[in-house]
Write a protein that holds these residues in place. Structure first.
Motif, mmCIF file in Angstrom:
data_model
loop_
_atom_site.group_PDB
_atom_site.id
_atom_site.type_symbol
_atom_site.label_atom_id
_atom_site.label_comp_id
_atom_site.label_asym_id
_atom_site.label_seq_id
_atom_site.Cartn_x
_atom_site.Cartn_y
_atom_site.Cartn_z
ATOM 1 N N HIS A 163 -6.647 -1.118 2.078
ATOM 2 C CA HIS A 163 -5.287 -1.448 1.861
ATOM 3 C C HIS A 163 -5.290 -2.512 0.981
ATOM 4 N N ARG A 164 -6.271 -3.499 0.507
ATOM 5 C CA ARG A 164 -6.242 -4.187 -0.415
ATOM 6 C C ARG A 164 -6.097 -3.636 -1.852
ATOM 7 N N ASP A 178 3.865 -6.170 3.402
ATOM 8 C CA ASP A 178 4.036 -6.677 4.687
ATOM 9 C C ASP A 178 2.780 -7.536 4.856
ATOM 10 N N VAL A 204 -5.571 0.179 14.271
ATOM 11 C CA VAL A 204 -4.853 -0.831 15.304
ATOM 12 C C VAL A 204 -3.461 -0.745 14.853
ATOM 13 N N SER A 205 -3.058 -0.098 13.603
ATOM 14 C CA SER A 205 -1.677 -0.214 13.405
ATOM 15 C C SER A 205 -0.980 0.987 14.318
ATOM 16 N N ASP A 264 1.793 -9.486 7.195
ATOM 17 C CA ASP A 264 1.377 -9.244 8.490
ATOM 18 C C ASP A 264 0.834 -8.100 8.888
ATOM 19 N N PHE A 265 0.824 -6.940 8.187
ATOM 20 C CA PHE A 265 0.415 -5.486 8.605
ATOM 21 C C PHE A 265 -1.014 -5.684 8.550
ATOM 22 N N VAL A 266 -1.764 -5.010 9.835
ATOM 23 C CA VAL A 266 -3.176 -4.804 9.867
ATOM 24 C C VAL A 266 -3.311 -3.129 9.699
ATOM 25 N N PRO A 267 -4.024 -2.769 8.649
ATOM 26 C CA PRO A 267 -4.238 -1.521 8.381
ATOM 27 C C PRO A 267 -5.639 -0.862 9.248
ATOM 28 N N ARG A 322 4.855 -2.755 8.962
ATOM 29 C CA ARG A 322 5.446 -2.678 10.348
ATOM 30 C C ARG A 322 6.831 -1.734 10.358
ATOM 31 N N TRP A 376 -11.284 -0.211 6.020
ATOM 32 C CA TRP A 376 -9.753 -0.269 5.966
ATOM 33 C C TRP A 376 -9.302 -1.419 5.222
ATOM 34 N N ARG A 377 -9.873 -2.426 5.180
ATOM 35 C CA ARG A 377 -9.270 -3.745 4.550
ATOM 36 C C ARG A 377 -9.118 -3.466 3.169
#
Length: 317
Positions: free
Chosen positions: A282-283, A306, A314-315, A308-311, A90, A278-279
């Protein structure tokens, strides 16, 4: 979609990277080509003549790139604290493909019909003091902060051989095409890539190149099995282009051999049929960042993640 071309040096991966990028551009699709090879020949393969294409290399402006991408992310105190695996969080500045932003404005130049970014050459000042993969940090950070959408393409000509595994960059793609000549040396890199990529659930699609007949095709099928996606035959069209006897332009590929044009269609169909996860992207980014955190004594790199960051798209909101 993010596409990597890998393979042994001399296999034709740069040529195929250029052909595929031009194929996409000719269809009107948004596409960005990135030269991530230590031998910077992608601009030439795209039809550029003369010296540098004029795109300032990412590797020479890495600190500026870090400052731009970290934005107001409170977990990254400075450019010095940010490394090539630092994932977005974020406050990070995220990018749209070929967006109206400072990074694209500085580093993208159009070569023929294809926008191009370059990593930069390994020059004399780097000898004995630097690894070429340090120059790839700009590409890794760019892809890590890119939120590309459906129908958009990034085509990366990767460094030759298995050197691509020296960083986590190999996990940043939706599809990886391994270009292989029908020789034992040509398929040796495939085995290395296959074994390393399997650990991360990355499928390798093999593209045979410089195939001259049924014996060549049979050899590839015996060596790589079901991973063989398609193949290109030996191409007088490509040879003429490499000798400067073939002009660029939107319709230039119309005279490419029909079987080779069909192979490019197969590549695109494969890319378009590969769903973006996306997940998982990011992972993988977080996993390789944590590897660096464990390896770099004294660096509190793990705190840059972070939770709480959602890739994904939506980010952006």
């Amino acid at each position: 979609m993010r596409v990597a071309f890998v393979g042994k040096g001399g296999s034709g991966k740069t040529t195929l990277s250029a052909l595929f990028a031009r194929h996409l551009a000719a269809s009107g699709a948004p596409v960005l080509a990135i030269d991530g090879d230590i031998n910077q020949h992608l601009a030439e393969a795209l039809g550029h003549e003369g010296g540098s294409p004029g795109a300032p290399p990412l590797g020479a402006h890495l600190n500026d790139i870090k400052d731009y991408l970290r934005g107001t992310n409170p977990r990254i105190a400075s450019r010095e604290a940010m490394i090539k695996t630092t994932p977005p969080g974020r406050g990070s500045r995220l990018l749209g493909l070929l967006g109206d932003d400072d990074l694209h404005a500085r580093h993208v130049r159009r070569v023929g019909d294809v926008p191009l970014m370059v990593t930069g050459e390994f020059d004399e000042s780097d000898l004995g003091v630097a690894c070429y993969h340090s120059k790839l940090a700009g590409v890794e950070l760019y892809l890590g902060h890119l939120v590309d959408g459906p129908g958009e393409y990034v085509v990366v000509d990767m460094t030759a051989g298995a050197d691509a595994f020296a960083s986590g960059l190999f996990t940043r793609f939706d599809v990886t095409f391994l270009v292989a000549e029908p020789t034992r040396k040509g398929v040796s890199v495939y085995r290395q890539y296959r074994d390393h990529a399997r650990e991360f659930g990355i499928r390798i699609a093999v593209v045979g190149n410089k195939v001259t007949g049924e014996d060549d095709l049979l050899f590839l099928k015996e060596q790589v099995g079901d991973d063989l996606l398609t193949h290109l035959v030996h191409s007088p069209w490509v040879r003429a282009a490499e000798q400067g006897r073939r002009q660029g332009g939107a319709k230039a590929l119309e005279s490419l051999e029909p079987s080779n044009r069909q192979a490019l269609h197969v590549l695109r169909e494969t890319v378009d049929a590969s769903p973006r996860d996306w997940r998982t992207l990011h992972r993988h980014a977080v996993e390789f960042h944590l590897r660096n955190a464990r390896a770099w004594a004294g660096e509190d790199l793990a705190s840059q993640i972070d939770p709480d960051f959602v890739p994904g798209p939506v980010s952006l909101s």
